[in-house]
Design a protein around this motif. Structure first.
Motif, PDB file in Angstrom:
ATOM      1  N   ARG A 181     -20.647  -0.844 -50.905  1.00 55.15           N
ATOM      2  CA  ARG A 181     -21.242   0.156 -51.696  1.00 55.15           C
ATOM      3  C   ARG A 181     -21.741   1.304 -50.824  1.00 55.15           C
ATOM      4  O   ARG A 181     -21.722   1.404 -49.512  1.00 55.15           O
ATOM      5  N   SER A 182     -22.075   2.501 -51.485  1.00 54.77           N
ATOM      6  CA  SER A 182     -22.595   3.411 -50.735  1.00 54.77           C
ATOM      7  C   SER A 182     -23.824   3.240 -49.841  1.00 54.77           C
ATOM      8  O   SER A 182     -24.098   4.018 -49.000  1.00 54.77           O
TER       9      SER A 182
ATOM     10  N   PRO B 121     -18.765   4.009 -46.891  1.00 54.46           N
ATOM     11  CA  PRO B 121     -19.175   5.192 -47.111  1.00 54.46           C
ATOM     12  C   PRO B 121     -19.065   6.178 -45.909  1.00 54.46           C
ATOM     13  O   PRO B 121     -19.487   5.547 -44.792  1.00 54.46           O
ATOM     14  N   SER B 122     -18.678   7.444 -45.899  1.00 58.70           N
ATOM     15  CA  SER B 122     -18.702   8.349 -44.657  1.00 58.70           C
ATOM     16  C   SER B 122     -19.346   9.702 -44.945  1.00 58.70           C
ATOM     17  O   SER B 122     -18.327  10.473 -45.520  1.00 58.70           O
TER      18      SER B 122
ATOM     19  N   ARG C 105     -11.989  11.547 -51.138  1.00 59.80           N
ATOM     20  CA  ARG C 105     -13.388  12.287 -51.724  1.00 59.80           C
ATOM     21  C   ARG C 105     -13.993  11.122 -52.754  1.00 59.80           C
ATOM     22  O   ARG C 105     -15.348  11.260 -52.914  1.00 59.80           O
ATOM     23  N   LYS C 106     -13.029  10.392 -53.162  1.00 62.95           N
ATOM     24  CA  LYS C 106     -13.728   9.263 -54.231  1.00 62.95           C
ATOM     25  C   LYS C 106     -13.392   7.833 -53.799  1.00 62.95           C
ATOM     26  O   LYS C 106     -12.514   7.576 -52.874  1.00 62.95           O
ATOM     27  N   LYS C 107     -14.339   6.871 -54.123  1.00 60.22           N
ATOM     28  CA  LYS C 107     -14.210   5.551 -53.629  1.00 60.22           C
ATOM     29  C   LYS C 107     -12.800   4.817 -54.343  1.00 60.22           C
ATOM     30  O   LYS C 107     -12.177   4.059 -53.654  1.00 60.22           O
ATOM     31  N   ALA C 108     -12.668   5.041 -55.587  1.00 57.97           N
ATOM     32  CA  ALA C 108     -11.384   4.615 -56.296  1.00 57.97           C
ATOM     33  C   ALA C 108     -10.095   4.580 -55.444  1.00 57.97           C
ATOM     34  O   ALA C 108      -9.381   3.766 -55.006  1.00 57.97           O
ATOM     35  N   PRO C 109      -9.678   5.866 -54.986  1.00 53.11           N
ATOM     36  CA  PRO C 109      -8.653   6.139 -54.084  1.00 53.11           C
ATOM     37  C   PRO C 109      -8.576   5.394 -52.853  1.00 53.11           C
ATOM     38  O   PRO C 109      -7.507   5.007 -52.275  1.00 53.11           O
ATOM     39  N   ALA C 110      -9.757   5.247 -52.116  1.00 54.98           N
ATOM     40  CA  ALA C 110      -9.967   4.587 -51.136  1.00 54.98           C
ATOM     41  C   ALA C 110      -9.696   3.143 -51.100  1.00 54.98           C
ATOM     42  O   ALA C 110      -8.984   2.647 -50.234  1.00 54.98           O
TER      43      ALA C 110
END
Length: 61
Positions: free
Chosen positions: A50-51, A8-9, A27-32
């Motif tokens: 996790r966040s 998370p950033s 912007r979202k976790k899934a693409p990362a």
């Protein structure tokens, strides 16, 4: 062996290499997560956090 981390950033998600260099921001976790997995090659590791910063998952390739 290279380690890729999904972290998370602020209000985004960052993919980093083990040396701390930023590979990408999302912007979202899934693409990362997808980005980190596509960067990883044979013998590499992907660590997904996790966040709150705790480790959610770890994949070895």
């Amino acid at each position: 062996m290279t380690e890729y981390k999904v972290l998370p950033s602020g209000n985004q998600w960052r993919v980093e290499k083990g040396n701390g260099s930023v590979v990408s921001n999302h912007r979202k976790k899934a693409p990362a997560v997808s980005s980190a997995k596509s960067e990883a090659g044979s013998g590499d590791v992907v660590i997904i956090r996790r966040s709150d910063g705790t480790i959610q998952d770890r994949h070895e390739y």
